[in-house]
Each structure stands twice: as structure tokens, then as C-alpha cells.
Design a protein around this motif. Structure first.
Motif, PDB file in Angstrom:
ATOM      1  N   GLY A 158      40.357  82.897  99.654  1.00 28.09           N
ATOM      2  CA  GLY A 158      41.343  83.658  98.405  1.00 28.09           C
ATOM      3  C   GLY A 158      40.717  82.856  97.373  1.00 28.09           C
ATOM      4  O   GLY A 158      40.349  83.298  96.310  1.00 28.09           O
ATOM      5  N   PHE A 159      40.826  81.418  97.350  1.00 26.68           N
ATOM      6  CA  PHE A 159      40.619  80.705  96.230  1.00 26.68           C
ATOM      7  C   PHE A 159      39.766  79.566  96.581  1.00 26.68           C
ATOM      8  O   PHE A 159      39.970  79.080  97.817  1.00 26.68           O
ATOM      9  CB  PHE A 159      41.774  80.014  95.421  1.00 26.68           C
ATOM     10  N   PRO A 160      38.846  78.777  95.970  1.00 23.19           N
ATOM     11  CA  PRO A 160      38.017  77.859  96.469  1.00 23.19           C
ATOM     12  C   PRO A 160      38.503  76.454  96.489  1.00 23.19           C
ATOM     13  O   PRO A 160      38.028  75.624  95.794  1.00 23.19           O
ATOM     14  CB  PRO A 160      36.809  77.931  95.598  1.00 23.19           C
ATOM     15  N   ASN A 161      39.795  76.569  97.013  1.00 26.15           N
ATOM     16  CA  ASN A 161      40.616  75.151  96.734  1.00 26.15           C
ATOM     17  C   ASN A 161      40.130  74.324  98.064  1.00 26.15           C
ATOM     18  O   ASN A 161      39.426  74.654  98.738  1.00 26.15           O
ATOM     19  CB  ASN A 161      42.029  75.215  96.849  1.00 26.15           C
ATOM     20  N   PRO A 162      40.468  72.932  97.996  1.00 25.42           N
ATOM     21  CA  PRO A 162      39.776  72.043  98.854  1.00 25.42           C
ATOM     22  C   PRO A 162      40.353  72.537 100.436  1.00 25.42           C
ATOM     23  O   PRO A 162      39.350  72.465 101.542  1.00 25.42           O
ATOM     24  CB  PRO A 162      40.548  70.720  98.677  1.00 25.42           C
ATOM     25  N   LEU A 163      41.468  72.990 100.728  1.00 24.27           N
ATOM     26  CA  LEU A 163      41.845  73.354 102.156  1.00 24.27           C
ATOM     27  C   LEU A 163      41.202  74.551 102.656  1.00 24.27           C
ATOM     28  O   LEU A 163      40.745  74.846 103.511  1.00 24.27           O
ATOM     29  CB  LEU A 163      43.452  73.620 102.074  1.00 24.27           C
ATOM     30  N   MET A 164      41.170  75.498 101.623  1.00 16.19           N
ATOM     31  CA  MET A 164      40.293  76.808 101.819  1.00 16.19           C
ATOM     32  C   MET A 164      38.793  76.493 102.238  1.00 16.19           C
ATOM     33  O   MET A 164      38.013  76.970 103.149  1.00 16.19           O
ATOM     34  CB  MET A 164      40.372  77.608 100.686  1.00 16.19           C
ATOM     35  N   LYS A 165      38.221  75.645 101.458  1.00 18.70           N
ATOM     36  CA  LYS A 165      36.708  75.133 101.843  1.00 18.70           C
ATOM     37  C   LYS A 165      36.666  74.520 102.896  1.00 18.70           C
ATOM     38  O   LYS A 165      35.785  74.717 103.892  1.00 18.70           O
ATOM     39  CB  LYS A 165      36.492  74.188 100.553  1.00 18.70           C
TER      40      LYS A 165
END
Length: 325
Positions: A158-165
């Protein structure tokens, strides 16, 4: 009669005046709301969190309300609204709520704010519960690595936030661990949780780039990526909730978040007055992450998943680093 009335008056004074002595609320009497960024029928993140609400209402006896499709521009005003109305607990689903919660929580010290997948606290009335996303991503990657014939997988977030990465780094590492012919992961972000058309566009682009297995963690936008896989006859790895029935024969399994267990724990702790104003973590060892295989899953996949689970739990498999910080 006068003595009885006097005793009753004294008891009432004690209940309301003596510190630590108060009327104990029942679970149903707490004013609790769950704020969701998308619809409860998205077959992914919002549906999974809604299942947590249902579990609490059925098993704990709470009356948790919910509001869905709350846009980011309305996060602060929504938090403020429930604080003004004297809600006891305001739950929000997703790390995207972190900043708004951090801003509004101090204004309403008698309301507890809880962010699922949150990574912030104020030490007073803001709690974050962070899922170790890399663990679930790693398991999804094991499935993807064994499902791909081309050695190329597509990862859409969805978005390149730390948890997504963390989650996507886990997918790549998991795929590499089981497939010596693994070539690469094509990674892209929709920069949206709800844009189904964008999710499909990304999925089509990944397939055109050679990916024969797709993975998506983007709520509604991820449904578009699933559509791209279906139309091209490519494999897809289910995530967050059980998506196996969405594309029979194309989804070997879904890595699921057992948010019913997570919600039962955190809401139960709140009711007992034991929910800390801190950042908590949960994952495989807490029973929050699991996998549901479809009929198309091979025994090799099942064995590899069990081996990966054991490695994560023992610490033999560490959190992947280096793919994307």
C-alpha cells in the motif's frame, strides 16, 4: 430506618470518594469504537480487524461499535469526536493512524487510544500493538518461492512505511530461502489502500515484467492485483485474511492474521485495567500469525512452511535486512 439511610449514605460517599474504590463496569458498559480506513468486506486488512470486533462482542460481551472508510484527512477529527463524547477506548486499524493518535490522545486523557499496527505511545493513554510483519511476509515468500516457475515474483504494498517494508523484505527473503533459481522480486507501491484500479495496473505491469506469482498487501487496492493474477492465470499468495476461495487453483494458501485472538487479548486487558500505555508486539509466538492452505498447496509447501515457522520461533531465521530500509 434512619440508621439504614445513614449507612447507605456513608457507603455511597465511600464509593465515590475513596481512591481506588469505584463501581466496577461490566464489559458491555464500556464505550468502545473501532475506526477502519476501508470497508469491512475488503477480504483483507479491514475484514480481519472487523473479525476481531465480532470476537470481542461475542466472547467478552462488549458492544464495540465501528466506523468504516475513514479517510486520512478525517483521522484527527474522528479521534477528537469520540474523545469529546467520552468514549473509554478508541481503536484504530493501521499504522497510518499513528500521527493523528499521537496528536489527539493528549487532549483526552480519560480516553484510551489504541492503534493496531501502531508504533507510537505517549506513556499515558496511547497504546500501539505492532505485528511483526516480517514473520508473516517470510511465510508468504516461502509459498511464493515454491509456486514460481519463472523465479520472478511481484510484491505490491500500500504505502512504503517501515512495517510494509518489513513485510515485503520478508517475502523476498522467504522466496530466496526455498528456491535456488529465484531471480528477483518486482516491488511497487500503490500509495493507496483503496485504489483497486491502481492495484490491478501494478499487477498487470508485474506480470508483463515476467512475474508469475503475485503478492499484495494493500487492503482494497490489493484486490486489483488479485484481479490481474486471475485474468492472466498467474498464482497469487493470500495475505492478512483467507483469500483462498477468491481464485481456486491459483492461490496455494493465505497467510492470515488471527485478529480475533489479538483483539480478545488487548480489549480484555483494557477491561481489566491492565493495558499498558506502551508499544507491544505480536506474531507467531503469540499465535497471531497462521497459514491456511488451499487444495492446490503441495506437500513440499506445507513442509517448508513448518520448517520456516520453527526457524522463526527458534531465532534461527532472523528478521531480513537489506532489501529495502
Amino acid at each position: 430506618m434512619k440508621i439504614t439511610k445513614m449507612l447507605l449514605s456513608c457507603l455511597l460517599v465511600l464509593v465515590f470518594a475513596v481512591p481506588g474504590l469505584a463501581v466496577v463496569k461490566e464489559a458491555k458498559d464500556y464505550k468502545v469504537v473501532l475506526i477502519l480506513p476501508g470497508p469491512i468486506n475488503d477480504q483483507s486488512w479491514n475484514a480481519t480487524n472487523y473479525n476481531g470486533l465480532v470476537a470481542c462482542n461475542e466472547q467478552l460481551g462488549t458492544n464495540i461499535e465501528y466506523v468504516e472508510n475513514v479517510q486520512q484527512s478525517d483521522f484527527e477529527s474522528t479521534f477528537r469526536n469520540y474523545g469529546e463524547r467520552g468514549y473509554d477506548l478508541v481503536i484504530s486499524a493501521g499504522t497510518q493512524f499513528d500521527n493523528a493518535a499521537e496528536t489527539i490522545a493528549p487532549l483526552y486523557p480519560n480516553t484510551r487510544y489504541l492503534v493496531i499496527n501502531g508504533a507510537k505511545t505517549n506513556g499515558a493513554n496511547l497504546t500501539g500493538v505492532t505485528i511483526r510483519e516480517w514473520e508473516s511476509g517470510y511465510l508468504a515468500g516461502v509459498l511464493a518461492g515454491l509456486a514460481t516457475e519463472a523465479g520472478i515474483i511481484g510484491e505490491m504494498g500500500g504505502f512504503p512505511n517501515p512495517l510494509m517494508k518489513d513485510a515485503l523484505n520478508g517475502v523476498t527473503a522467504g522466496a530466496k530461502s526455498v528456491n535456488p533459481n529465484f531471480q528477483k522480486a518486482i516491488r511497487a507501491y500503490a500509495n493507496s489502500w483503496s485504489d483497486i484500479a491502481k492495484g490491478k495496473e501494478i499487477g498487470v505491469s508485474m506480470i508483463e515484467g515476467g512475474a508469475d506469482v503475485l503478492f499484495a498487501y494493500a487492503n482494497q487496492a490489493g484486490l486489483g492485483t488479485l484481479m490481474a493474477a486471475q485474468e492472466a492465470g498467474k498464482k497469487f499468495i493470500g495475505f492478512a485474511s483467507d483469500q483462498n476461495a477468491s481464485a481456486p487453483g491459483l492461490i496455494p494458501g493465505s497467510v492470515v492474521y488471527k485478529y480475533d485472538q489479538l483483539y480478545l487479548f488487548v480489549v480484555g486487558e483494557f477491561i481489566k485495567g491492565q493495558l499498558p500505555a506502551d508499544v507491544m508486539t505480536a506474531g507467531l509466538s503469540e499465535g497471531i500469525i497462521d497459514i491456511i492452505f488451499s487444495d492446490s498447496a503441495t506437500q513440499e509447501m506445507k513442509d517448508a512452511i513448518e520448517k520456516a515457522k520453527a526457524g522463526i520461533l527458534s531465532g534461527e531465521i532472523p528478521k531480513p535486512e537489506g532489501e529495502e530500509e
